[in-house]
Design an enzyme around this catalytic site. Structure first.
Site, mmCIF file in Angstrom:
data_model
loop_
_atom_site.group_PDB
_atom_site.id
_atom_site.type_symbol
_atom_site.label_atom_id
_atom_site.label_comp_id
_atom_site.label_asym_id
_atom_site.label_seq_id
_atom_site.Cartn_x
_atom_site.Cartn_y
_atom_site.Cartn_z
ATOM 1 N N THR A 188 8.752 16.206 -19.625
ATOM 2 C CA THR A 188 10.017 16.740 -18.804
ATOM 3 C C THR A 188 11.696 16.371 -19.846
ATOM 4 O O THR A 188 12.160 17.217 -19.996
ATOM 5 C CB THR A 188 10.124 16.308 -17.770
ATOM 6 O OG1 THR A 188 7.996 17.483 -17.201
ATOM 7 C CG2 THR A 188 11.044 17.005 -16.788
ATOM 8 N N VAL A 210 15.829 4.476 -12.567
ATOM 9 C CA VAL A 210 16.338 4.179 -11.284
ATOM 10 C C VAL A 210 17.135 6.105 -10.781
ATOM 11 O O VAL A 210 18.164 5.505 -11.757
ATOM 12 C CB VAL A 210 17.349 2.956 -10.322
ATOM 13 C CG1 VAL A 210 17.131 2.931 -8.890
ATOM 14 C CG2 VAL A 210 15.446 1.442 -11.314
ATOM 15 N N LYS A 251 10.841 0.812 -8.184
ATOM 16 C CA LYS A 251 12.787 0.911 -8.190
ATOM 17 C C LYS A 251 13.045 -0.165 -7.088
ATOM 18 O O LYS A 251 13.986 -0.533 -8.080
ATOM 19 C CB LYS A 251 13.030 2.554 -7.902
ATOM 20 C CG LYS A 251 12.750 3.324 -8.874
ATOM 21 C CD LYS A 251 12.999 4.662 -8.066
ATOM 22 C CE LYS A 251 11.758 6.175 -8.920
ATOM 23 N NZ LYS A 251 12.646 7.601 -8.393
HETATM 24 N N1 LIG Z 1 10.925 14.242 -15.016
HETATM 25 C C1 LIG Z 1 11.960 13.474 -14.219
HETATM 26 O O1 LIG Z 1 12.658 13.916 -13.752
HETATM 27 C C2 LIG Z 1 11.945 11.785 -14.532
HETATM 28 C C3 LIG Z 1 12.863 10.915 -13.739
HETATM 29 C C4 LIG Z 1 12.704 9.560 -13.665
HETATM 30 C C5 LIG Z 1 12.447 8.961 -15.051
HETATM 31 N N2 LIG Z 1 10.900 9.965 -15.225
HETATM 32 C C6 LIG Z 1 10.351 9.052 -16.453
HETATM 33 O O2 LIG Z 1 10.091 9.113 -17.263
HETATM 34 C C7 LIG Z 1 8.924 9.194 -18.363
HETATM 35 C C8 LIG Z 1 8.864 11.012 -18.103
HETATM 36 O O3 LIG Z 1 8.068 11.643 -17.686
HETATM 37 P P1 LIG Z 1 8.009 12.858 -17.780
HETATM 38 O O4 LIG Z 1 8.053 13.822 -17.122
HETATM 39 O O5 LIG Z 1 8.715 13.524 -18.703
HETATM 40 O O6 LIG Z 1 6.170 12.985 -18.112
HETATM 41 P P2 LIG Z 1 5.529 14.380 -18.421
HETATM 42 O O7 LIG Z 1 6.657 15.782 -18.741
HETATM 43 O O8 LIG Z 1 4.194 14.342 -18.117
HETATM 44 O O9 LIG Z 1 5.535 13.932 -20.410
HETATM 45 C C9 LIG Z 1 5.250 12.765 -21.216
HETATM 46 C C10 LIG Z 1 4.672 12.722 -21.984
HETATM 47 O O10 LIG Z 1 4.031 11.794 -23.101
HETATM 48 C C11 LIG Z 1 3.378 12.198 -23.998
HETATM 49 N N3 LIG Z 1 2.141 10.914 -23.659
HETATM 50 C C12 LIG Z 1 1.809 10.228 -22.859
HETATM 51 N N4 LIG Z 1 1.347 9.818 -22.977
HETATM 52 C C13 LIG Z 1 1.114 9.785 -23.979
HETATM 53 C C14 LIG Z 1 -0.139 9.038 -25.146
HETATM 54 N N5 LIG Z 1 -1.313 7.710 -24.203
HETATM 55 N N6 LIG Z 1 0.260 8.482 -26.490
HETATM 56 C C15 LIG Z 1 1.697 9.929 -26.786
HETATM 57 N N7 LIG Z 1 1.937 10.773 -25.415
HETATM 58 C C16 LIG Z 1 1.303 10.415 -24.753
HETATM 59 C C17 LIG Z 1 2.582 13.427 -23.092
HETATM 60 O O11 LIG Z 1 2.206 14.401 -24.249
HETATM 61 P P3 LIG Z 1 1.413 15.337 -23.781
HETATM 62 O O12 LIG Z 1 2.961 16.699 -23.710
HETATM 63 O O13 LIG Z 1 0.482 16.309 -25.280
HETATM 64 O O14 LIG Z 1 0.697 15.228 -22.868
HETATM 65 C C18 LIG Z 1 4.008 14.061 -22.164
HETATM 66 O O15 LIG Z 1 4.896 15.199 -23.840
HETATM 67 C C19 LIG Z 1 8.034 8.790 -16.490
HETATM 68 O O16 LIG Z 1 7.946 7.489 -16.966
HETATM 69 C C20 LIG Z 1 8.746 9.233 -15.670
HETATM 70 O O17 LIG Z 1 8.460 8.473 -14.644
HETATM 71 C C21 LIG Z 1 11.198 10.812 -15.299
#
Ligand SMILES: NC(=O)c1ccc[n+]([C@@H]2O[C@H](COP(=O)([O-])OP(=O)(O)OC[C@H]3O[C@@H](n4cnc5c(N)ncnc54)[C@H](OP(=O)(O)O)[C@@H]3O)[C@@H](O)[C@H]2O)c1
Length: 413
Positions: free
Chosen positions: A11, A128, A201
């Site tokens: 995301t 955060v 957070k």
């Molecule tokens: N989403 C939000 O609105 C939001 C807001 C604030 C902060 N955050 C933070 O931002 C971070 C990412 O969130 P997200 O929502 O983008 O997560 P996500 O959609 O689950 O994406 C995670 C990505 O990381 C890759 N990944 C995970 N584990 C891995 C590993 N061991 N080796 C290689 N690649 C790996 C995944 O690969 P694959 O695609 O191949 O599975 C995916 O591309 C998190 O820490 C979250 O708390 C998110």
């Protein structure tokens, strides 16, 4: 030309690439900084074959290191292997921008020290409040203050659930289901609904505010699972809503940090933060009260903060986000350590039999009794010096044989 690598392409990673595409040229011109995304780490290459940047995709961290990046953006999430990767990069002098609150809450201070030791920086604005600028204003613009309190709605999932419970008079389970259907809650929502996400957070914010590493595991933490429709009705009766608050409060050398459901005046600033939105209110001794609000999650809002950090690192506008002071010795105390009003709900077989006890123990505490028409519960609003005094006064009630349940909520005015 600086080499930037992206760890994670979900995301947030996708939002970052979209922003590079959308605003990259303009920002490059403005900041006179050229960069190239030279590697993107994912788990499952096939999932991403059709996306932009697919020519630099890899599933190997070794490939990422082989790029000899200048800056890494960690948006993988989770503590491991994110911790191992970020540590390795910082030790090589590679600056890191992360959105990962789990990582920062567990290992933030160690990683910040590693960065300092190796002339790199670690920025984490998005960890955060997603795109809401709070870490940098906090650690830079508000530096001239002694921070007295932080009060935040920092978890969009629980705020969405509580808003549904309040506005549509739904139960907790139905509201959680709606949050899951709308994509605001994960299939395993424990970290959100138990309050752990908010506590992590708060650990990040309070550690910056009080210049001392504060662990989320040492905070009082109560989520939203046990909020009942009648709690919402009781809140409504006194013109309040219920919100999950992350609270840090400093009084002298005592610091109280907790995550808990709180009643808040429905017309106040925090009372009007509904749905998946977040808000953070900070009180500094010079500035007074300042507030930050906006979307607490989402691809582009989060990418906005990540990109801001990236530009700061690229253009060398970096400062210490977090100054640790080992001379400071705060005592972390479990009770809310300021004068406050409380709503106390008492469940009993015989409410009338309890009245004398309640009136006796809270004599002189501006007691307001409510729901006297109900046979099963009474609730009252009372003001005490702090939470410890409240608990002392509630102890005899707790021991009363008529009492079947007793719960207290802080009222935030
Ligand atoms: N989403 C939000 O609105 C939001 C807001 C604030 C902060 N955050 C933070 O931002 C971070 C990412 O969130 P997200 O929502 O983008 O997560 P996500 O959609 O689950 O994406 C995670 C990505 O990381 C890759 N990944 C995970 N584990 C891995 C590993 N061991 N080796 C290689 N690649 C790996 C995944 O690969 P694959 O695609 O191949 O599975 C995916 O591309 C998190 O820490 C979250 O708390 C998110």
């Amino acid at each position: 030309m600086k080499r930037v690598v992206l760890l994670g392409y979900g995301t947030v990673g996708t939002g970052v690439m979209e922003l590079v595409e959308r605003n990259g040229e303009y920002l490059r011109d403005r900041y006179q900084q050229e960069f190239d995304v030279s590697g993107i780490l994912v788990r499952d290459l096939d999932k991403h074959r059709k996306k932009d940047g697919n020519h630099v995709l890899t599933a190997s961290f070794e490939d990422i290191l082989a790029q000899e990046p200048d800056i890494a953006i960690e948006v993988m999430g989770g503590v491991q292997p994110a911790y191992a990767y970020v540590k390795t990069l910082l030790e090589r002098g590679v600056s890191v921008v992360t959105a990962n609150k789990d990582l920062m809450a567990e290992h933030g201070f160690e990683l910040l020290q590693t960065a300092r030791l190796h002339n790199a920086v670690l920025y984490f604005e998005a960890s955060v409040g997603s795109g809401i600028p709070v870490i940098k204003p906090f650690s830079q613009s508000l530096k001239g203050n002694r921070i007295q309190s932080i009060t935040g709605i920092v978890n969009g999932t629980t705020n969405f659930i509580l808003s549904k419970m309040y506005d549509e008079k739904l139960g907790y389970r139905d509201s959680l289901k709606l949050a899951q259907e709308a994509g605001f809650a994960e299939s395993d929502p424990s970290s959100d609904v138990k309050g752990y996400d908010a506590a992590r957070k708060l650990a990040i914010l309070s550690s910056i505010a009080f210049e001392k590493a504060i662990s989320w595991q040492h905070m009082g933490c109560e989520g939203v699972e046990n909020i009942e429709p009648r709690d919402m009705d009781n809140a409504r009766d006194i013109h309040c809503k219920i919100k999950l608050f992350a609270i840090a409060l400093r009084r002298g050398e005592h610091v109280h940090c907790s995550v808990r459901p709180v009643l808040v005046d429905r017309n106040s600033f925090l009372g009007q933060i509904d749905g998946e939105n977040n808000a953070i209110e900070i009180v500094g001794d010079a500035v007074g009260k300042v507030m930050f609000t906006g979307a607490g999650a989402g691809s582009l809002p989060t990418a906005s903060a990540v990109y801001g950090d990236l530009l700061d690192v690229l253009s060398g506008h970096v400062g210490d986000i977090c100054a640790l002071n080992d001379d400071l010795d705060y005592e972390l105390i479990p009770y809310y350590n300021a004068q406050a009003q409380w709503l106390v709900r008492v469940d009993a077989g015989d409410i009338q039999g309890l009245m004398d006890t309640i009136l006796h123990h809270f004599n002189g505490h501006s007691l307001e009794l409510h729901r006297l028409d109900s046979k099963e519960q009474v609730f009252f609003v009372v003001e005490t010096e702090d939470e410890r005094e409240l608990l002392r006064k509630l102890a005899p009630l707790q021991a009363n044989p008529y009492v079947q349940g007793l719960r207290h909520f802080l009222i935030y005015r």
